[in-house]
Scaffold this active site. Sequence first.
Site, short mmCIF file in Angstrom:
data_model
loop_
_atom_site.label_atom_id
_atom_site.label_comp_id
_atom_site.label_asym_id
_atom_site.label_seq_id
_atom_site.Cartn_x
_atom_site.Cartn_y
_atom_site.Cartn_z
N LYS A 127 0.84 -1.21 0.00
CA LYS A 127 0.00 0.00 0.00
C LYS A 127 0.87 1.25 0.00
CE LYS A 127 -4.42 -1.54 1.64
NZ LYS A 127 -4.23 -2.84 1.04
N ASP A 161 -1.31 -1.79 -4.41
CA ASP A 161 -2.75 -1.70 -4.15
C ASP A 161 -3.22 -0.28 -4.40
OD1 ASP A 161 -2.83 -4.34 -3.31
OD2 ASP A 161 -3.09 -3.89 -1.19
N MET A 162 -4.51 -0.13 -4.72
CA MET A 162 -5.06 1.22 -4.90
C MET A 162 -5.87 1.59 -3.67
SD MET A 162 -4.98 3.81 -6.84
CE MET A 162 -4.53 3.40 -8.52
N GLN A 193 -10.11 0.56 -9.88
CA GLN A 193 -11.36 0.32 -9.14
C GLN A 193 -12.57 0.67 -10.02
OE1 GLN A 193 -9.79 3.21 -6.58
NE2 GLN A 193 -9.52 1.87 -4.81
N ARG A 214 -4.68 -5.36 -11.67
CA ARG A 214 -5.74 -5.99 -10.88
C ARG A 214 -6.96 -5.08 -10.97
NH1 ARG A 214 -4.70 -5.76 -4.91
NH2 ARG A 214 -3.33 -7.52 -5.22
N GLY A 218 -13.61 -1.68 -5.62
CA GLY A 218 -13.22 -0.50 -4.83
C GLY A 218 -13.80 -0.61 -3.43
N ALA A 219 -12.95 -0.34 -2.43
CA ALA A 219 -13.33 -0.63 -1.04
C ALA A 219 -13.43 0.59 -0.14
CB ALA A 219 -12.32 -1.61 -0.45
N THR A 261 -12.60 -10.27 -7.53
CA THR A 261 -13.98 -10.17 -7.07
C THR A 261 -14.46 -11.53 -6.57
OG1 THR A 261 -16.24 -9.57 -7.69
CG2 THR A 261 -14.90 -10.56 -9.41
N HIS A 262 -15.46 -11.49 -5.67
CA HIS A 262 -16.12 -12.73 -5.23
C HIS A 262 -17.53 -12.79 -5.80
CE1 HIS A 262 -13.54 -10.91 -2.11
NE2 HIS A 262 -12.97 -12.09 -2.16
N ARG A 324 -13.66 -5.19 5.35
CA ARG A 324 -14.31 -6.48 5.06
C ARG A 324 -15.71 -6.51 5.68
NH1 ARG A 324 -10.02 -5.95 2.85
NH2 ARG A 324 -11.52 -5.06 1.41
P1 FDA Z 1 -19.49 -7.71 -3.77
O1 FDA Z 1 -19.16 -6.78 -2.67
O2 FDA Z 1 -20.65 -7.42 -4.64
O3 FDA Z 1 -19.62 -9.15 -3.16
C1 FDA Z 1 -20.05 -10.25 -3.94
C2 FDA Z 1 -20.22 -11.44 -3.02
O4 FDA Z 1 -18.95 -11.82 -2.51
C3 FDA Z 1 -21.06 -11.17 -1.76
O5 FDA Z 1 -22.42 -11.35 -1.99
C4 FDA Z 1 -20.50 -12.18 -0.80
O6 FDA Z 1 -21.01 -13.46 -1.05
C5 FDA Z 1 -19.04 -12.19 -1.15
N1 FDA Z 1 -18.24 -11.23 -0.34
C6 FDA Z 1 -17.72 -10.06 -0.76
N2 FDA Z 1 -17.01 -9.47 0.22
C7 FDA Z 1 -17.12 -10.28 1.28
C8 FDA Z 1 -16.60 -10.23 2.60
N3 FDA Z 1 -15.85 -9.21 3.03
N4 FDA Z 1 -16.92 -11.25 3.44
C9 FDA Z 1 -17.68 -12.28 3.04
N5 FDA Z 1 -18.18 -12.39 1.80
C10 FDA Z 1 -17.90 -11.40 0.92
N6 FDA Z 1 -10.14 -2.68 -3.12
C11 FDA Z 1 -9.49 -1.52 -3.32
O7 FDA Z 1 -10.09 -0.46 -3.24
N7 FDA Z 1 -8.14 -1.53 -3.60
C12 FDA Z 1 -7.44 -2.68 -3.74
O8 FDA Z 1 -6.24 -2.63 -4.01
C13 FDA Z 1 -8.12 -3.90 -3.55
N8 FDA Z 1 -7.48 -5.09 -3.66
C14 FDA Z 1 -8.20 -6.27 -3.65
C15 FDA Z 1 -7.59 -7.48 -3.91
C16 FDA Z 1 -8.33 -8.64 -4.00
C17 FDA Z 1 -7.66 -9.93 -4.32
C18 FDA Z 1 -9.74 -8.59 -3.79
C19 FDA Z 1 -10.58 -9.82 -3.93
C20 FDA Z 1 -10.34 -7.41 -3.49
C21 FDA Z 1 -9.60 -6.24 -3.39
N9 FDA Z 1 -10.20 -5.05 -3.06
C22 FDA Z 1 -9.50 -3.88 -3.23
C23 FDA Z 1 -11.56 -5.03 -2.48
C24 FDA Z 1 -12.63 -4.82 -3.52
O9 FDA Z 1 -12.56 -3.52 -4.02
C25 FDA Z 1 -14.03 -5.07 -2.95
O10 FDA Z 1 -14.26 -4.17 -1.90
C26 FDA Z 1 -14.25 -6.48 -2.43
O11 FDA Z 1 -13.64 -7.43 -3.23
C27 FDA Z 1 -15.77 -6.80 -2.36
O12 FDA Z 1 -16.33 -6.71 -3.62
P2 FDA Z 1 -16.71 -7.96 -4.56
O13 FDA Z 1 -16.13 -7.70 -5.89
O14 FDA Z 1 -16.31 -9.23 -3.93
O15 FDA Z 1 -18.25 -7.85 -4.77
#
Ligand code: FDA
Length: 341
Positions: A127, A161-162, A193, A214, A218-219, A261-262, A324
């Site tokens: 980071k 990371d972003m 993101q 990657r 976005g978080a 993504t998940h 998370r």
């Molecule tokens: P979404 O939030 O729509 O979730 C889809 C489904 O996944 C949910 O319904 C649930 O089933 C499951 N899920 C998702 N998050 C969960 C959790 N915390 N606990 C349990 N289940 C969960 N962001 C950023 O701003 N900068 C970065 O550098 C990174 N780097 C990064 C690396 C990797 C490998 C991942 C997977 C993610 C990131 N992120 C990130 C975080 C990303 O931006 C995002 O916030 C999370 O991945 C959650 O979004 P989803 O794409 O999973 O979709």
Amino acid sequence: MHSNRSAFSRILLFFTTIAITTIVLYRNSERWLRSVLLYLSTADWARQIATSFPPAWQVASRFIAGETSQDAIRVSQAVNQMGLSATLNYLGESVDTAEDAAAAREAIIQLMQQIHQYGVNATVSVKPTQLGIHIGRDVVHENLQQLLTAAEKYDTRIRIDMEDSHVTDTTLDLYRRLRDDDQFGHRVGIVLQAYLYRTEADVKALIQEGAWVRFCKGAYKEPHELAFPEKADTDANFLKLSKQMLSEEARGRGMYPCFATHDEALIRAINQYVRQEQISKDAFEFQMLYGVRRDLQQELSAEGYRVRVYIPFGTAWYPYFMRRLAERPANLWFFLSNLVK
Ligand code: FDA
């Protein structure tokens, strides 16, 4: 003393439950809850309370390999044995002294040495705010340069990371400077993101540059002027831009996208597009977080897709853990119920 704390926890759970129940009865409740949790993720007072309360770590450890690099190596070995690769993250962010940034740099170099020593299939994720971006561009650049030199020595790669939108421009500048100027520039990658409006233009530019990207949703907490307020728009943008990063032009220029993504619907949509366009499964990878959707990680790997798991470790787990929680309010319930066990 113990029973006092237990009673306090139960009271806390009671009121929180009422608060959450009330909130979920209202429209946009999830968005509201997400905002509160993201606010708490940056609040020092909240960090102090949470990190001085041992049960909080027990719950957080669902998403974190452990406190030491040995823990991260052990978890990576297990992940590798399942056919998945790893990216390791030494937890920490928002440092405000050059000494702390240098200490983080040294810990990450030691981590790379261990990756090499144990023959683990892993990269590292870092980071910018952990390496001094708030102190000065030269500080963070110098630290990243030293990390790249170590990555070359230990034959691994670094992903920047972003973080939030205050540092997007500087982070992209740093990435480009390292990639273009440094002799080991091929060992550095970046993150974009999908929630930011600007990302469409960034994707376009990075395709031209054949970048190692990657792509995530976005978080962080972002204003509506900069990011899609509606999740559905972010999801649609994710799919649209993923397809662009898989295009013949992008692949021809050497782009290697990593879809972090998940979201199973999105993943299936990408896979369908890949089948339809007859794109090799080696042209991209999926990335997921340690402790989230392990079933999906293994399923995709069994189907022949490349999957990498993001494995954080260290003692500075609080902001990572809160993000998370913000991503999935159901985790909050899990957290609160464990506190009173
Ligand atoms: P979404 O939030 O729509 O979730 C889809 C489904 O996944 C949910 O319904 C649930 O089933 C499951 N899920 C998702 N998050 C969960 C959790 N915390 N606990 C349990 N289940 C969960 N962001 C950023 O701003 N900068 C970065 O550098 C990174 N780097 C990064 C690396 C990797 C490998 C991942 C997977 C993610 C990131 N992120 C990130 C975080 C990303 O931006 C995002 O916030 C999370 O991945 C959650 O979004 P989803 O794409 O999973 O979709």
